[in-house]
Design an enzyme around this catalytic site. Structure first.
Site, mmCIF file in Angstrom:
data_model
loop_
_atom_site.group_PDB
_atom_site.id
_atom_site.type_symbol
_atom_site.label_atom_id
_atom_site.label_comp_id
_atom_site.label_asym_id
_atom_site.label_seq_id
_atom_site.Cartn_x
_atom_site.Cartn_y
_atom_site.Cartn_z
ATOM 1 C CD GLU A 101 -3.255 0.580 0.389
ATOM 2 O OE1 GLU A 101 -2.699 1.291 -0.354
ATOM 3 O OE2 GLU A 101 -4.499 0.360 0.646
ATOM 4 C CG ASP A 102 -0.897 4.654 -1.738
ATOM 5 O OD1 ASP A 102 -1.757 3.855 -1.034
ATOM 6 O OD2 ASP A 102 -1.606 5.497 -2.241
ATOM 7 C CG ASP A 105 -6.492 7.854 6.024
ATOM 8 O OD1 ASP A 105 -5.925 8.735 6.034
ATOM 9 O OD2 ASP A 105 -7.521 7.665 6.533
ATOM 10 C CG PHE A 154 -4.956 15.127 1.570
ATOM 11 C CD1 PHE A 154 -5.658 13.693 1.464
ATOM 12 C CD2 PHE A 154 -4.438 15.537 0.686
ATOM 13 C CE1 PHE A 154 -5.837 13.308 0.137
ATOM 14 C CE2 PHE A 154 -4.580 15.224 -0.571
ATOM 15 C CZ PHE A 154 -5.446 14.138 -0.831
ATOM 16 N NE ARG A 167 -2.765 8.675 -9.444
ATOM 17 C CZ ARG A 167 -3.743 8.151 -8.158
ATOM 18 N NH1 ARG A 167 -2.937 7.804 -7.141
ATOM 19 N NH2 ARG A 167 -5.024 8.311 -8.297
#
Ligand code: IMP
Ligand code: MG
Length: 177
Positions: A101-102, A105, A154, A167
């Site tokens: 995963e990036d 959260d 964020f 990105r």
């Protein structure tokens, strides 16, 4: 370093250099704990494409990769539900599987994926994430490999987006408040 994406201002948060150190460390941790034999990464698109690719470059050539699309975020926040594309489980038989995963959260995405993949056919299942927001995490499963623990900012860059943009940035930027 500052940058504007659409209506928001961002500032440098994690440099390309620091990301590279974290990648080296994560690759070693994976090799120590799991090894590279019968290892398959599940690259969670779109956000993880860059992280997963750079991590693979640090591991032996026999490591395999599969892709899954997951969507839970709309702009700045989670929608509260996750949509997953179909996973071809046949290719995961007898493999050590690592969900890559990036960012983790709320944990909705990774927990939904783990539920899908946790079958007797899979030899072991673990999670590797570049970024982890422990204060936002509501999930049950353990996050085995973590690049950086971060506050509930964020962030964009290095695969992560704001409405599709950002990105391709080499570093990670956090939103300015
Ligand atoms: P979770 O399901 O709430 O854990 O969120 C995971 C997904 O939401 C990630 O794979 C990202 O696509 C997206 N996401 C979460 N936080 C951020 C962020 O700070 N910036 C960009 N995307 C994010
Ligand atoms: Mg996203």
């Amino acid at each position: 370093m500052e940058l504007r994406i659409l209506d928001k201002e961002f500032e440098l948060f994690i440099s390309e250099n620091d990301i590279n150190y974290a990648l080296d460390r994560l690759a070693l941790e994976i090799l120590e704990k799991i090894g590279s034999d019968k290892l398959t990464f599940i690259c969670v698109l779109k956000g993880s494409f860059m992280f997963c690719a750079d991590l693979m470059k640090r591991l032996p050539a026999q490591v395999c990769v599969e892709f899954v699309f997951a969507k839970s975020y709309e702009g700045l926040r989670s929608t509260g539900n996750v949509r997953l594309s179909r996973i071809h489980k046949k290719t995961l038989q007898g493999r050590h599987v690592i969900i890559v995963e990036d960012v983790v959260d709320s944990g909705l995405t990774v927990n939904a994926l783990a539920k899908e993949l946790d079958t007797p056919d899979v030899t072991s299942l673990s999670v590797c994430t570049l970024l982890f927001k422990p204060n936002a995490y509501r999930g049950k499963i353990k996050i085995d490999f973590v690049g950086f623990e971060i506050p509930n900012y964020f962030v964009v860059g290095y695969g992560l987006d704001y409405y599709g943009e950002g990105r391709g940035l080499r570093s990670i930027y956090k939103i300015k408040t």
